[in-house]
Write an enzyme that holds these catalytic residues in place. Structure first.
Site, short mmCIF file in Angstrom:
data_model
loop_
_atom_site.label_atom_id
_atom_site.label_comp_id
_atom_site.label_asym_id
_atom_site.label_seq_id
_atom_site.Cartn_x
_atom_site.Cartn_y
_atom_site.Cartn_z
N GLU A 42 11.94 -28.45 -13.54
CA GLU A 42 11.42 -29.64 -12.86
C GLU A 42 10.86 -30.65 -13.86
OE1 GLU A 42 8.19 -30.62 -9.27
OE2 GLU A 42 7.95 -28.81 -10.50
N LYS A 111 12.28 -33.98 -3.47
CA LYS A 111 11.33 -32.92 -3.15
C LYS A 111 10.62 -33.22 -1.83
CE LYS A 111 7.58 -30.35 -5.45
NZ LYS A 111 6.77 -30.32 -6.71
N CYS A 145 9.95 -26.42 -6.91
CA CYS A 145 8.58 -25.96 -7.14
C CYS A 145 7.79 -25.64 -5.86
CB CYS A 145 7.85 -26.97 -8.00
SG CYS A 145 6.44 -26.30 -8.94
#
Length: 261
Positions: A42, A111, A145
């Protein structure tokens, strides 16, 4: 079979050129190891350098897409491109790009779950769509994440038939045990391979703990790195997914009409 390379980079804070050089080197390394796909962490381009987001955010992702597409084409390898900060229509996102081995864009994912403890919610806009793609004819999904902590979101993706879940992260050292446990749970409950790449190193406020790894559909470790920069490979036998799902038909036995609320 799908051979994957895991690129556990020491992301340099607010240093685009240095990070691009690292990525170029590791993609070449993965190609030399005859991997079919390489996975980046990331925010590999800048780290969480939000104070310079105005100048570093990649407008429409153009620079990142050109860079990754060129590498994929040059080395004839698919790239799950971790994530980078991008800007579209005045909003900033944490975006993952995936390319096939010809340099064609397979997916773009923003995300969905923004991590308040690292101020993402103050700087970025949340995505609204899943991340599903075919990689070497293998149905796959990708998350970033903090998304890992939302199993209902991941189940929506994996219920489409995805056999591999790619997870890219900048996961802090103090929560590495949770990282490992959550990844194992996602592999077991979705009866899928989980390929997870974290970074190492630090920014002014955080230290990142590495431990990139691959879990098989039974939650067993296939390969794992420690807390230093590194590269490893794993060969995924996709027949194992078919066997495990056939032996315990979790997806067929779901009761989604009861799961709201």
């Amino acid at each position: 079979m799908l051979k994957v390379g895991l690129a556990q980079l020491a992301v340099q804070y607010d240093a685009i050129a240095a990070n691009e050089q690292q990525v170029t080197q590791v993609v070449a390394q993965a190609a030399q190891a005859k991997c079919q796909v390489v996975v980046l962490p990331e925010m590999w381009r800048t780290g969480y350098a939000f104070q310079n987001l105005q100048q570093n955010s990649d407008v429409n992702g153009q620079a990142t897409q050109a860079f990754l597409a060129s590498l994929a084409q040059r080395y004839q390898i698919a790239i799950v491109g971790g994530s980078v900060a991008t800007r579209r229509d005045g909003d900033d996102y944490n975006t993952m790009y995936t390319f096939d081995a010809t340099g064609q864009l397979l997916s773009q994912y923003d995300k969905v779950h923004l991590f308040g403890l690292m101020a993402e919610d103050q700087y970025l806009t949340a995505g609204r769509r899943p991340n599903l793609f075919q990689l070497q004819a293998v149905p796959a999904a990708g998350i970033i994440c903090y998304d890992l902590r939302f199993p209902e979101w991941i189940r929506c993706e994996m219920a489409t038939g995805a056999q591999v879940l790619f997870v890219v992260a900048e996961w802090p050292t103090q929560r590495i045990q949770q990282w490992q446990q959550l990844l194992a749970a996602r592999a077991i409950e979705n009866q899928a391979f989980v390929v997870a790449v974290n970074c190492v190193g630090e920014n002014p406020n955080d230290q990142f703990g590495g431990h990139s790894l691959v879990y098989d559909p039974l939650g067993q470790v296939v390969t794992q790195l420690a807390a230093q920069p590194g590269f490893t490979t794993a060969t995924l036998d996709l027949q194992q997914v078919v066997t495990v799902r056939g032996g315990m038909p979790v997806f067929a036995d779901r009761r989604p009409e009861l799961y709201q609320g």
